[in-house]
Design an enzyme around this catalytic site. Structure first.
Site, PDB file in Angstrom:
ATOM      1  N   CYS A   1       0.819  -1.212   0.000  1.00 52.30           N
ATOM      2  CA  CYS A   1       0.000   0.000   0.000  1.00 52.30           C
ATOM      3  C   CYS A   1       0.850   1.258   0.000  1.00 52.30           C
ATOM      4  O   CYS A   1       2.045   1.232   0.282  1.00 52.30           O
ATOM      5  CB  CYS A   1      -0.874   0.071   1.253  1.00 52.30           C
TER       6      CYS A   1
ATOM      7  N   GLY B   1       0.270   0.430  -5.189  1.00 53.84           N
ATOM      8  CA  GLY B   1      -0.973  -0.306  -5.118  1.00 53.84           C
ATOM      9  C   GLY B   1      -1.911   0.132  -6.210  1.00 53.84           C
ATOM     10  O   GLY B   1      -2.232   1.316  -6.299  1.00 53.84           O
TER      11      GLY B   1
ATOM     12  N   ASN C   1      -0.192   1.273   5.753  1.00 51.55           N
ATOM     13  CA  ASN C   1       0.710   0.496   4.895  1.00 51.55           C
ATOM     14  C   ASN C   1       1.522  -0.405   5.803  1.00 51.55           C
ATOM     15  O   ASN C   1       2.147   0.069   6.744  1.00 51.55           O
ATOM     16  CB  ASN C   1       1.631   1.443   4.107  1.00 51.55           C
ATOM     17  N   GLY C   2       1.508  -1.686   5.503  1.00 49.77           N
ATOM     18  CA  GLY C   2       2.236  -2.646   6.331  1.00 49.77           C
ATOM     19  C   GLY C   2       1.369  -3.854   6.585  1.00 49.77           C
ATOM     20  O   GLY C   2       0.342  -4.044   5.930  1.00 49.77           O
TER      21      GLY C   2
ATOM     22  N   TYR D   1      13.356  -2.600  -5.265  1.00 49.05           N
ATOM     23  CA  TYR D   1      12.261  -2.668  -6.228  1.00 49.05           C
ATOM     24  C   TYR D   1      11.098  -1.737  -5.953  1.00 49.05           C
ATOM     25  O   TYR D   1      10.557  -1.121  -6.862  1.00 49.05           O
ATOM     26  CB  TYR D   1      11.721  -4.107  -6.282  1.00 49.05           C
TER      27      TYR D   1
HETATM   28  P1  AMP Z   1       8.736 -13.496 -11.458  1.00 52.29           P
HETATM   29  O1  AMP Z   1       8.292 -13.353 -12.859  1.00 52.29           O
HETATM   30  O2  AMP Z   1       7.716 -14.234 -10.622  1.00 52.29           O
HETATM   31  O3  AMP Z   1      10.082 -14.087 -11.268  1.00 52.29           O
HETATM   32  O4  AMP Z   1       8.785 -12.030 -10.842  1.00 52.29           O
HETATM   33  C1  AMP Z   1       9.896 -11.235 -11.040  1.00 52.29           C
HETATM   34  C2  AMP Z   1       9.475  -9.894 -11.569  1.00 52.29           C
HETATM   35  O5  AMP Z   1       8.446  -9.344 -10.747  1.00 52.29           O
HETATM   36  C3  AMP Z   1      10.655  -8.945 -11.541  1.00 52.29           C
HETATM   37  O6  AMP Z   1      10.806  -8.418 -12.833  1.00 52.29           O
HETATM   38  C4  AMP Z   1      10.278  -7.873 -10.551  1.00 52.29           C
HETATM   39  O7  AMP Z   1      10.496  -6.605 -11.102  1.00 52.29           O
HETATM   40  C5  AMP Z   1       8.819  -8.085 -10.237  1.00 52.29           C
HETATM   41  N1  AMP Z   1       8.534  -8.147  -8.785  1.00 52.29           N
HETATM   42  C6  AMP Z   1       9.312  -8.598  -7.805  1.00 52.29           C
HETATM   43  N2  AMP Z   1       8.688  -8.512  -6.603  1.00 52.29           N
HETATM   44  C7  AMP Z   1       7.471  -7.987  -6.835  1.00 52.29           C
HETATM   45  C8  AMP Z   1       6.349  -7.636  -6.009  1.00 52.29           C
HETATM   46  N3  AMP Z   1       6.371  -7.844  -4.707  1.00 52.29           N
HETATM   47  N4  AMP Z   1       5.275  -7.110  -6.598  1.00 52.29           N
HETATM   48  C9  AMP Z   1       5.230  -6.925  -7.925  1.00 52.29           C
HETATM   49  N5  AMP Z   1       6.252  -7.233  -8.762  1.00 52.29           N
HETATM   50  C10 AMP Z   1       7.357  -7.758  -8.238  1.00 52.29           C
END
Ligand code: AMP
Length: 493
Positions: free
Chosen positions: A25, A51, A126-127, A266
Site C-alpha cells: 500500500c 498499489g 501500509n504494512g 524494487y
Molecule cells: P517473477 O516473474 O515471478 O520471477 O517475478 C519477477 C518480476 O516481478 C521482476 O521483474 C520484478 O520486477 C517483479 N517483482 C518482484 N517482486 C514484486 C512484487 N512484490 N510485486 C510486484 N512485482 C514484483
C-alpha cells in the site's frame, strides 16, 4: 491473504486466496489545505506504483467526514472535479492498495472509518500486522463484530474498547497490542496523525506545503504537489498535527531499526528519497556492485524494463559495457505480478515486453533485473532475447535470491512458489535458460545500500525475504493457516 473453506468446513485465511489480509500500500495525509482532497488525489497518483487495485480518500470539513473508496486506479476514480467536490474540508487522508488476486472487495478498501464515543476516526495503513488474526479471534470472542478481513480493522476495535480517554492514548494502547509493520496516517475531528512502527520497516515522510502539513509513503508524493520534504517520520514516532502545529511523541520501547531493503531494490519509486537516499542512486550502486562481483565479457547490457533499468545503468558504467534498451516495455499493461492466475501472468509478460531485435542479434547480452520470484518473467524474457538472435545471454539480478515470503507488507508468493527457495543459482540458470546467472551478494547489497557491511547479529535492514530472519514475531503463522471469523466472502460491493 485470502479466505477459503477447509475440508472440515472452517473458513481459513492464507496467502493466494481471494479475500486479502496481506497487501502492499501507499498512504497520504494532509492537514490545513483548502484543497485537501485534490491534494490527496495527486499524492496518491504519485504513489500508484505502491498499489493499483483500489484507492480511497476520506476528508473532514469541520463537521462531517466524507469518504470515497473504489476499486481501480486513482486517476479513474479521483480524476473528476465532481468526486473531489464531494470530499470537502481542509484535512484528508488517502490510500492505494494492491493485493495478490483480482477479488479485492470494497469493504477491505481503505481508509477505514469508524464513529467512536469521542467522534470519528479514519485510518490508512501500509504494512502488515502479524498478530492481527490472533488478536481478532479474541476480540470476536469479546463481542466485536468485524466488517472486513483487513488487519487494520483490528486497530479500530482496540481503539474502541481502550480504557484511555484521549484518542492518541487509545491509539498508543491499541498499537502496543499489535505486532508487525505499519506506516499509518489517521484523522480525527482535530488532528492529523502520522506514525511508524518501532522497527521502521515501511517508509513515511513528513512535508510542508505553505502552511499545510503532509505525510506520505514516499517523497515523490510531495514532489507532485510542490511540497517541501522536511524529514522521515522516525521509527516508533507518532507525529501529531493540529491547529497548534506539529508535536511528536515516542511512546514505544526503542527497537533496532529494520527498514525494508526491498523498498530500495524494487518497491519505492526511483525518484523518491528513502531514509535520506535517492532510490535511483542506490539502485545504480547495486548495479555497479553486481558488475564488480560478477562481470562477464559482453557486447551489451540490457535492462528488463522498468525495474531493472537503474541497476543496469550502474552495471554498464562499472563494466564499461554499452547500455541499450534491447527490450521495450508496453506501459499500458500493469505489473506482471498483478495478474491473478498463472495463465494470465504468462500472457501478461508477453503483452508487456518486446525484443528490440536490432540491438540483440548476434550479441553477447547481459540482462539485468531486480529480482527473480517465481521465475515467470525471466523465463519469457530470456526466450524472447534468444529468439531475437542473441549469441549469449547472461542474467544479473540486483537482489540476493528471494527464498522467503514477506509477511511485513510486500506481496510475495508462498515459499513453495519461490524459485530460489528450492533451486540453487545453477538450477535456476538452467531453468530460465541462461548461459550464466549471478545474484548480488548480501555484502554487495549492504555496501550499495548502507555503505556498511551487514551486521550478522543486528542487521541494519529487514532482509527476511533473502535470509528468512524475521525481525518481528509472526504470531499468526505459528499454527499454520489462521481461522478467519468471517463467513461472507464474496460480497457484491
Ligand atoms: P517473477 O516473474 O515471478 O520471477 O517475478 C519477477 C518480476 O516481478 C521482476 O521483474 C520484478 O520486477 C517483479 N517483482 C518482484 N517482486 C514484486 C512484487 N512484490 N510485486 C510486484 N512485482 C514484483
Amino acid at each position: 491473504m485470502t479466505a477459503r473453506v477447509r475440508e472440515d468446513g472452517e473458513t481459513v485465511a492464507g496467502k493466494g486466496d481471494d479475500d486479502h489480509f496481506h497487501d502492499e500500500c501507499g498512504v497520504f495525509g494532509v492537514f490545513g489545505h483548502s484543497d485537501a482532497a485534490a491534494t490527496a488525489a495527486l499524492g496518491l497518483h504519485a504513489l500508484q506504483h505502491r498499489g493499483q487495485e483500489a484507492a480511497g480518500i476520506v476528508s473532514y470539513d469541520g463537521e462531517h467526514f466524507h469518504s470515497h473508496r473504489a476499486l481501480g486506479l486513482v486517476g479513474d476514480n479521483f480524476g473528476s472535479e465532481e468526486v473531489i467536490r464531494r470530499l470537502p474540508g481542509t484535512m484528508a487522508i488517502g490510500h492505494v492498495r494492491y493485493s495478490t488476486t483480482g477479488d479485492t472487495v470494497l469493504r477491505n478498501v481503505q481508509p477505514i472509518f469508524a464513529d467512536f464515543e469521542f467522534g470519528g476516526l479514519t485510518i490508512a495503513h501500509n504494512g502488515n500486522l502479524t498478530n492481527a488474526y490472533t488478536t481478532r479471534k479474541s476480540l470476536v470472542k469479546r463481542g466485536c463484530i468485524f466488517q472486513s478481513t483487513s488487519d487494520t480493522e483490528t486497530i479500530i476495535h482496540l481503539v474502541a474498547i481502550s480504557l484511555y480517554s484521549t484518542v492518541v492514548d487509545r491509539i498508543i494502547d491499541a498499537m502496543r497490542q499489535m505486532d508487525g509493520t505499519y506506516s499509518m496516517v489517521a484523522i480525527t475531528r482535530q488532528k492529523l496523525i502520522g506514525m511508524r512502527d518501532p522497527h521502521g520497516v515501511r517508509p513515511l515522510v513528513l512535508g510542508r506545503l505553505g502552511g499545510a502539513y503532509i505525510f506520505a509513503s514516499e517523497t515523490c508524493a510531495l514532489d507532485i504537489i510542490g511540497a517541501e520534504y522536511v524529514r522521515d517520520v522516525e521509527p516508533g514516532e507518532i507525529a501529531i498535527v493540529d491547529k497548534n502545529g506539529l508535536r511528536s511523541i515516542k511512546p514505544f520501547a526503542k527497537m533496532p531499526q529494520r527498514f525494508c531493503i526491498f523498498e530500495y531494490i524494487y518497491f519505492a519509486r526511483p525518484d523518491s528519497l528513502v531514509e535520506g537516499s535517492n532510490v535511483y542512486e542506490v539502485r545504480k550502486r547495486i548495479g555497479a556492485e553486481l558488475a564488480r562481483e560478477s562481470h562477464v565479457p559482453a557486447d551489451v547490457v540490457v535492462p528488463v524494463p522498468d525495474s531493472g533499468v537503474p541497476a543496469a545503468i550502474g552495471y554498464a558504467e562499472q563494466s564499461q559495457t554499452p547500455f541499450e534498451l534491447g527490450i521495450i516495455r508496453n506501459h499500458y499493461v500493469g505489473r506482471t505480478f498483478i495478474e491473478p492466475t498463472d495463465r494470465i501472468r504468462h500472457l501478461g509478460v508477453k503483452l508487456k515486453h518486446n525484443a528490440n531485435a536490432a540491438y540483440l542479434k548476434g550479441k553477447r547480452v547481459v540482462l539485468v533485473d531486480d529480482s527473480i520470484v517465481r521465475g515467470t518473467t525471466s523465463l519469457k524474457i530470456v526466450e524472447m532475447v534468444r529468439n531475437a538472435g542473441a549469441r549469449e545471454v547472461h542474467m544479473r539480478i540486483s537482489s540476493p535470491p528471494t527464498t522467503h515470503p514477506c509477511f511485513y507488507g510486500i506481496d510475495t508468493p508462498d515459499r513453495e512458489d519461490l524459485l530460489a527457495a528450492h533451486h540453487d543459482p545453477d538450477a535456476v540458470a538452467e531453468r530460465i535458460g541462461v548461459d550464466s546467472l549471478s545474484y548480488i551478494t548480501m555484502d554487495g547489497l549492504y555496501r550499495a545500500v548502507g555503505g556498511t557491511p551487514r551486521d550478522a547479529v543486528t542487521p541494519q535492514y529487514c532482509d527476511a525475504c533473502f535470509t528468512g530472519e524475521y525481525p518481528i514475531p509472526l504470531t499468526d503463522q505459528e499454527d499454520g493457516p489462521v481461522p478467519l471469523q468471517l463467513s461472507l466472502l464474496a460480497e457484491q460491493d
